[in-house]
Scaffold this active site. Structure first.
Site, mmCIF file in Angstrom:
data_model
loop_
_atom_site.group_PDB
_atom_site.id
_atom_site.type_symbol
_atom_site.label_atom_id
_atom_site.label_comp_id
_atom_site.label_asym_id
_atom_site.label_seq_id
_atom_site.Cartn_x
_atom_site.Cartn_y
_atom_site.Cartn_z
ATOM 1 N N ARG A 177 -7.194 -7.208 4.825
ATOM 2 C CA ARG A 177 -5.962 -6.922 5.582
ATOM 3 C C ARG A 177 -5.002 -8.107 5.620
ATOM 4 O O ARG A 177 -4.307 -8.327 6.616
ATOM 5 C CB ARG A 177 -6.268 -6.445 7.009
ATOM 6 C CG ARG A 177 -7.105 -5.190 7.073
ATOM 7 C CD ARG A 177 -6.391 -3.948 6.542
ATOM 8 N NE ARG A 177 -7.333 -2.858 6.463
ATOM 9 C CZ ARG A 177 -8.000 -2.524 5.342
ATOM 10 N NH1 ARG A 177 -7.779 -3.159 4.201
ATOM 11 N NH2 ARG A 177 -8.855 -1.519 5.342
ATOM 12 N N SER A 227 -6.551 1.904 13.107
ATOM 13 C CA SER A 227 -7.535 0.966 13.681
ATOM 14 C C SER A 227 -6.799 -0.225 14.269
ATOM 15 O O SER A 227 -6.021 -0.873 13.575
ATOM 16 C CB SER A 227 -8.482 0.449 12.599
ATOM 17 O OG SER A 227 -9.235 1.515 12.102
ATOM 18 N N GLU A 297 -5.706 -5.978 13.971
ATOM 19 C CA GLU A 297 -5.150 -5.658 12.647
ATOM 20 C C GLU A 297 -3.667 -5.305 12.827
ATOM 21 O O GLU A 297 -2.830 -5.653 12.007
ATOM 22 C CB GLU A 297 -5.923 -4.459 12.055
ATOM 23 C CG GLU A 297 -5.399 -3.988 10.729
ATOM 24 C CD GLU A 297 -6.266 -2.876 10.139
ATOM 25 O OE1 GLU A 297 -7.512 -2.901 10.293
ATOM 26 O OE2 GLU A 297 -5.687 -1.967 9.535
HETATM 27 C C1 LIG Z 1 -3.208 7.378 11.720
HETATM 28 C C2 LIG Z 1 -3.223 6.057 10.983
HETATM 29 C C3 LIG Z 1 -4.188 5.794 10.022
HETATM 30 C C4 LIG Z 1 -4.204 4.574 9.352
HETATM 31 N N1 LIG Z 1 -5.173 4.358 8.409
HETATM 32 C C5 LIG Z 1 -5.198 3.191 7.750
HETATM 33 C C6 LIG Z 1 -6.197 2.948 6.758
HETATM 34 O O1 LIG Z 1 -7.051 3.793 6.468
HETATM 35 N N2 LIG Z 1 -6.190 1.743 6.138
HETATM 36 C C7 LIG Z 1 -5.268 0.771 6.412
HETATM 37 O O2 LIG Z 1 -5.314 -0.298 5.796
HETATM 38 N N3 LIG Z 1 -4.305 0.992 7.334
HETATM 39 C C8 LIG Z 1 -4.241 2.161 8.002
HETATM 40 N N4 LIG Z 1 -3.267 2.383 8.943
HETATM 41 C C9 LIG Z 1 -2.311 1.299 9.261
HETATM 42 C C10 LIG Z 1 -1.008 1.303 8.431
HETATM 43 O O3 LIG Z 1 -0.680 2.598 7.971
HETATM 44 C C11 LIG Z 1 -1.074 0.332 7.263
HETATM 45 O O4 LIG Z 1 -1.298 -1.002 7.704
HETATM 46 C C12 LIG Z 1 0.207 0.347 6.425
HETATM 47 O O5 LIG Z 1 0.020 -0.419 5.276
HETATM 48 C C13 LIG Z 1 1.413 -0.195 7.194
HETATM 49 O O6 LIG Z 1 2.574 0.122 6.464
HETATM 50 P P1 LIG Z 1 3.976 0.309 7.205
HETATM 51 O O7 LIG Z 1 5.010 0.546 6.164
HETATM 52 O O8 LIG Z 1 3.888 1.326 8.282
HETATM 53 O O9 LIG Z 1 4.172 -1.144 7.819
HETATM 54 P P2 LIG Z 1 4.842 -1.549 9.211
HETATM 55 O O10 LIG Z 1 4.001 -1.084 10.333
HETATM 56 O O11 LIG Z 1 6.275 -1.163 9.216
HETATM 57 O O12 LIG Z 1 4.717 -3.139 9.107
HETATM 58 C C14 LIG Z 1 3.440 -3.749 9.073
HETATM 59 C C15 LIG Z 1 3.619 -5.233 8.690
HETATM 60 O O13 LIG Z 1 4.101 -5.313 7.361
HETATM 61 C C16 LIG Z 1 5.365 -6.002 7.328
HETATM 62 N N5 LIG Z 1 6.199 -5.338 6.299
HETATM 63 C C17 LIG Z 1 6.481 -4.015 6.191
HETATM 64 N N6 LIG Z 1 7.247 -3.808 5.088
HETATM 65 C C18 LIG Z 1 7.460 -5.022 4.518
HETATM 66 C C19 LIG Z 1 8.172 -5.481 3.369
HETATM 67 N N7 LIG Z 1 8.840 -4.657 2.552
HETATM 68 N N8 LIG Z 1 8.155 -6.810 3.091
HETATM 69 C C20 LIG Z 1 7.482 -7.689 3.891
HETATM 70 N N9 LIG Z 1 6.802 -7.321 5.000
HETATM 71 C C21 LIG Z 1 6.789 -5.999 5.294
HETATM 72 C C22 LIG Z 1 5.929 -5.886 8.739
HETATM 73 O O14 LIG Z 1 6.810 -6.955 9.031
HETATM 74 C C23 LIG Z 1 4.658 -5.941 9.583
HETATM 75 O O15 LIG Z 1 4.232 -7.273 9.741
HETATM 76 C C24 LIG Z 1 -3.222 3.584 9.634
HETATM 77 C C25 LIG Z 1 -2.236 3.860 10.590
HETATM 78 C C26 LIG Z 1 -2.220 5.078 11.260
HETATM 79 C C27 LIG Z 1 -1.136 5.358 12.267
#
Ligand SMILES: Cc1cc2nc3c(=O)[nH]c(=O)nc-3n(C[C@H](O)[C@H](O)[C@H](O)COP(=O)(O)OP(=O)(O)OC[C@H]3O[C@@H](n4cnc5c(N)ncnc54)[C@H](O)[C@@H]3O)c2cc1C
Length: 304
Positions: A177, A227, A297
């Site tokens: 992560r 998580s 996380e």
């Molecule tokens: C129901 C559910 C299930 C999930 N299951 C999983 C799973 O199985 N495995 C897992 O790993 N995660 C899981 N997640 C967590 C999440 O979906 C992941 O961490 C995902 O990668 C986050 O992406 P996001 O675009 O929503 O990021 P955001 O929440 O918008 O941002 C997360 C971080 O990334 C940074 N960021 C976002 N975009 C950029 C960019 N373009 N450049 C630089 N930094 C950036 C942000 O500043 C922040 O620090 C789950 C979440 C939910 C709600």
């Protein structure tokens, strides 16, 4: 910060249709909590992102980059300065043989569908992760024995010095992560995902199976950020929390999911403060019962 001046500066770059002011972050996060962002900008291309970053750096305006808001908890006082949101705009992609090149705002679920359409295997693990490509690269998102580290071969990003740079292979420094960009800062513009040729029926069957398993184990019907905690070596976080008797434990509207104790859900009307208080409470209990320091996380952002 002279807010009106900042609005004018960013409007000159992206146009008024791509700006929101005093925007409730609860409308942009999967937890459905959080105060307002002063200014939210929805850039349409890399050049606009680079210009926004340049203006913010020059004028001393704080900025925060987000994808789909599925791994962040925004505090109740919201976010000062500029929030740059990639999801919903930066979604272009090209498929070249076994490689998909895509912009950072594209959803992983969409990328997995594109892979399926082209008979490419390797991204099935990501089809149920609700984030964007950029967020997934930064987080090294993963599930069911797969992770972004297995498929991302190249990333174009804006580094902290404002230059557009390329990361290749090991330079991503993917870990559990985490990644080079998470540690060093920077903005993911696009990544190249390398897959293998496969059989469409097999790819579809695996995606369906993983998504069924997810549905049966995770509280997908309630707002959450997945998580909350990283898994400590050799333990399942959900089990540790359940063994402390915290299943269903509530602070305000925030609740330890009764379906999966590793998830905190917004059971109705939760504030970010409820969620963060519950996180701290769980961390204290796990520390005192097992001596383990649970790390989050999810990223907690915004004004205290
Ligand atoms: C129901 C559910 C299930 C999930 N299951 C999983 C799973 O199985 N495995 C897992 O790993 N995660 C899981 N997640 C967590 C999440 O979906 C992941 O961490 C995902 O990668 C986050 O992406 P996001 O675009 O929503 O990021 P955001 O929440 O918008 O941002 C997360 C971080 O990334 C940074 N960021 C976002 N975009 C950029 C960019 N373009 N450049 C630089 N930094 C950036 C942000 O500043 C922040 O620090 C789950 C979440 C939910 C709600």
């Amino acid at each position: 910060m002279d807010k009106e001046n900042v609005i004018k500066l960013v409007t000159d770059i992206v146009g008024p249709e791509n700006i929101k002011t005093d925007e409730p972050m609860k409308n942009h996060t999967s937890f459905k909590v959080g105060g307002n962002a002063d200014i939210m900008v929805l850039p349409e291309n890399d050049i606009q992102i680079a210009k926004i970053v340049e203006v913010c750096e020059r004028e001393g305006i704080p900025f925060f980059i987000m994808g789909n808001g599925t791994n962040i908890i925004v505090r109740d006082k919201g976010i000062r300065g500029v929030v740059i949101k990639t999801c919903g705009r930066l979604e272009r992609y090209v498929v070249n043989d076994c490689v998909i090149e895509a912009e950072s705002g594209i959803l992983l679920s969409k990328l997995a569908e594109i892979a399926l359409e082209h008979g490419l295997t390797g991204l099935e693990f990501a089809s149920g992760i609700p984030g964007s490509l950029g967020g997934a690269v930064v987080m090294n998102a993963g599930a069911y024995d797969g992770a972004m580290k297995d498929v991302v071969i190249r990333t174009e990003y804006i580094s902290r010095d404002g230059l557009t740079r390329i990361l290749k292979g090991d330079e991503h420094r993917f870990g559990y992560r985490t990644s080079f960009i998470q540690e060093e800062g920077g903005i993911v513009l696009r990544s190249w995902i390398k897959l293998q040729k496969g059989n469409k029926e097999d790819i579809k069957a695996l995606m369906d199976d993983l998504n069924e398993r997810r549905k049966s184990k995770q509280p997908l019907e309630m707002p959450s950020a997945g998580s909350v905690f990283k898994r400590p070596p050799g333990c399942f976080t959900g089990r540790l929390i359940e063994n402390c008797g915290l299943k269903g434990y509530r602070i305000g509207g925030a609740e330890v999911s009764t379906k999966h104790c590793g998830f905190i859900v917004n059971a109705g009307g939760a504030t970010a403060n409820d969620v963060i208080s519950l996180i701290r409470y769980i961390q204290d209990r796990i520390k005192s019962e097992y001596g383990i320091e649970l790390q989050t996380e999810v990223k907690i952002v915004g004004e205290d």
